[in-house]
Design an enzyme around this catalytic site. Structure first.
Site, PDB file in Angstrom:
ATOM      1  N   ARG A 238      11.201  24.522   4.279  1.00  0.00           N
ATOM      2  CA  ARG A 238      10.340  25.855   4.142  1.00  0.00           C
ATOM      3  C   ARG A 238       9.595  25.732   5.321  1.00  0.00           C
ATOM      4  O   ARG A 238       8.889  24.588   5.687  1.00  0.00           O
ATOM      5  CB  ARG A 238       9.480  25.732   2.897  1.00  0.00           C
ATOM      6  CG  ARG A 238      10.224  26.214   1.645  1.00  0.00           C
ATOM      7  CD  ARG A 238      10.681  27.592   1.452  1.00  0.00           C
ATOM      8  NE  ARG A 238      11.576  27.865   0.291  1.00  0.00           N
ATOM      9  CZ  ARG A 238      12.986  27.978   0.351  1.00  0.00           C
ATOM     10  NH1 ARG A 238      13.600  27.660   1.257  1.00  0.00           N
ATOM     11  NH2 ARG A 238      13.517  28.182  -0.880  1.00  0.00           N
ATOM     12  N   GLU A 267       7.577  34.192   7.255  1.00  0.00           N
ATOM     13  CA  GLU A 267       8.885  34.721   7.380  1.00  0.00           C
ATOM     14  C   GLU A 267       8.911  36.173   7.036  1.00  0.00           C
ATOM     15  O   GLU A 267       8.132  36.414   6.042  1.00  0.00           O
ATOM     16  CB  GLU A 267      10.040  34.061   6.458  1.00  0.00           C
ATOM     17  CG  GLU A 267      10.798  32.916   7.362  1.00  0.00           C
ATOM     18  CD  GLU A 267      11.754  32.254   6.469  1.00  0.00           C
ATOM     19  OE1 GLU A 267      12.530  32.734   5.543  1.00  0.00           O
ATOM     20  OE2 GLU A 267      11.623  30.939   6.434  1.00  0.00           O
ATOM     21  N   HIS A 285      16.921  31.574   8.649  1.00  0.00           N
ATOM     22  CA  HIS A 285      17.160  31.256   7.450  1.00  0.00           C
ATOM     23  C   HIS A 285      18.422  31.167   6.960  1.00  0.00           C
ATOM     24  O   HIS A 285      18.891  31.964   6.002  1.00  0.00           O
ATOM     25  CB  HIS A 285      16.103  31.795   6.508  1.00  0.00           C
ATOM     26  CG  HIS A 285      15.760  30.711   5.228  1.00  0.00           C
ATOM     27  ND1 HIS A 285      14.481  30.909   4.821  1.00  0.00           N
ATOM     28  CD2 HIS A 285      16.479  29.993   4.577  1.00  0.00           C
ATOM     29  CE1 HIS A 285      14.607  30.161   3.698  1.00  0.00           C
ATOM     30  NE2 HIS A 285      15.810  29.797   3.563  1.00  0.00           N
TER      31      HIS A 285
HETATM   32  C1  DGY Z   1      17.145  27.716  -0.711  1.00  0.00           C
HETATM   33  O1  DGY Z   1      18.006  27.980  -1.710  1.00  0.00           O
HETATM   34  O2  DGY Z   1      15.856  27.422  -1.169  1.00  0.00           O
HETATM   35  C2  DGY Z   1      17.613  27.956   0.552  1.00  0.00           C
HETATM   36  O3  DGY Z   1      16.285  28.035   1.366  1.00  0.00           O
HETATM   37  C3  DGY Z   1      18.139  29.216   0.657  1.00  0.00           C
HETATM   38  O4  DGY Z   1      19.020  29.011   2.094  1.00  0.00           O
END
Ligand code: DGY
Length: 318
Positions: A238, A267, A285
């Protein structure tokens, strides 16, 4: 009469069909992601909500949902949902663990190799007609084989990254509040160290942590200054785990050698300075973005949603 559910976004037809057998679906239409006001209006008579990681499901939305039994997130991370508040209201929150582990570990490796061997730069170079012949010192990168990989967060994805590192004969260290068992440490050929030692000694540092109050800006100026000058930082977890401004500065001043990012602090915005630098590879992402995995994620979220509206404890309640 079937229970009613709200989907903030469209899903693959296979997942929609599954839900339609058990529930009446209403979709949000005001945008991607939809406006909060639309979710608040439409959630009122719904027993289930299926959302994506771009939807912020906060107290206000939860308070508007007096009949809600389940919030099914189509992602493994769930920092976009006020989980504690939902739980306090007796609402299940679910995620999609497991199905995206290998895909995300694969992308981590794609980024490690892309940064170390300067692949995007080399691709641009070739397309621009600059390749005029083999040169001994053309686009020199960093060796990967035999180097040290530091994995911050040794959960499912961290462990899958470690397995792949064995093929590169890497020395693997990890930091995690929960140590692996000695049997697991043998399996993953990984040795637990403090975060500080990991940062000081690793050639590649890769982050595989959930975002929460403890991990926000875990990597900032101080941590970057501990890293080797030739080190490469990878983040597919993240964005806000890394202080993006501090990273851009460290990359610009060549305090570390490079970075590969799939996620960002704000983002879909990306720090302007990062976009000007050649020593960072920027992805939108796509960690879990294989056709197969995204379908599995949608189906898992759909099943969690159905279990929740039927009053069962969903398989992936968090
Ligand atoms: C998630 O599932 O948390 C991922 O970031 C998606 O790619």
């Amino acid at each position: 009469m079937k229970p009613k559910v709200l989907l903030t976004h469209d899903l693959f037809p296979e997942a929609i069909e599954l839900i339609q057998k058990e529930a009446d679906i209403e979709f949000c239409t005001s945008g991607r992601p939809p406006q909060k006001s639309e979710i608040i209006t439409k959630i009122k008579n719904k027993q289930g909500l299926l959302c994506l990681l771009v939807d912020q499901i906060d107290k206000e939305i939860i308070d508007a949902a007096s009949r809600l039994k389940v919030i099914a997130n189509c992602a493994v991370g769930y920092n976009n949902i006020d989980v504690e508040y939902a739980r306090s209201k007796g609402i299940y929150v679910t995620n999609t663990p497991g199905v995206l582990t290998d895909t995300t570990a694969d992308l981590t490796w794609a980024l490690i190799l892309a940064v170390a061997r300067r692949l995007p730069e080399a691709d641009r170079f070739s397309r621009e007609g600059q390749f005029t012949g083999w040169q001994l010192d053309l686009l020199l990168g960093q060796e990967v084989t035999g180097k040290q990989l530091g994995i911050v967060g040794m959960g499912r994805i961290g462990r899958a990254v470690a397995l792949r590192a064995q093929g590169f004969q890497m020395k693997i260290v990890y930091s995690d509040p929960c140590p692996l068992s000695s049997e697991q440490e043998r399996k993953y050929q990984a040795h637990r160290v403090s975060l500080e030692e990991l940062l000081r000694t690793s050639d590649f540092v890769t982050l595989h942590l959930p975002l929460n109050a403890q991990t926000h800006h875990l990597i900032s100026s101080r941590e970057l200054s501990l890293m080797k000058k030739e080190a490469i930082l990878i983040n597919v977890s993240r964005g806000p785990i890394v202080d993006e401004k501090a990273l851009a500065e460290a990359l610009e001043k060549r305090e570390i050698w490079g970075a590969g990012l799939d996620v960002y602090e704000r983002e879909p915005q990306i720090e302007a300075k990062l976009k000007q630098l050649n020593n960072v590879v920027l992805l939108p992402h796509i960690g879990s973005a294989s056709r197969e995995t995204r379908l599995k994620m949608a189906l898992t979220a759909a099943k969690n949603l159905i279990q929740g509206i039927q009053g069962k404890k969903p398989a992936n309640a968090v």
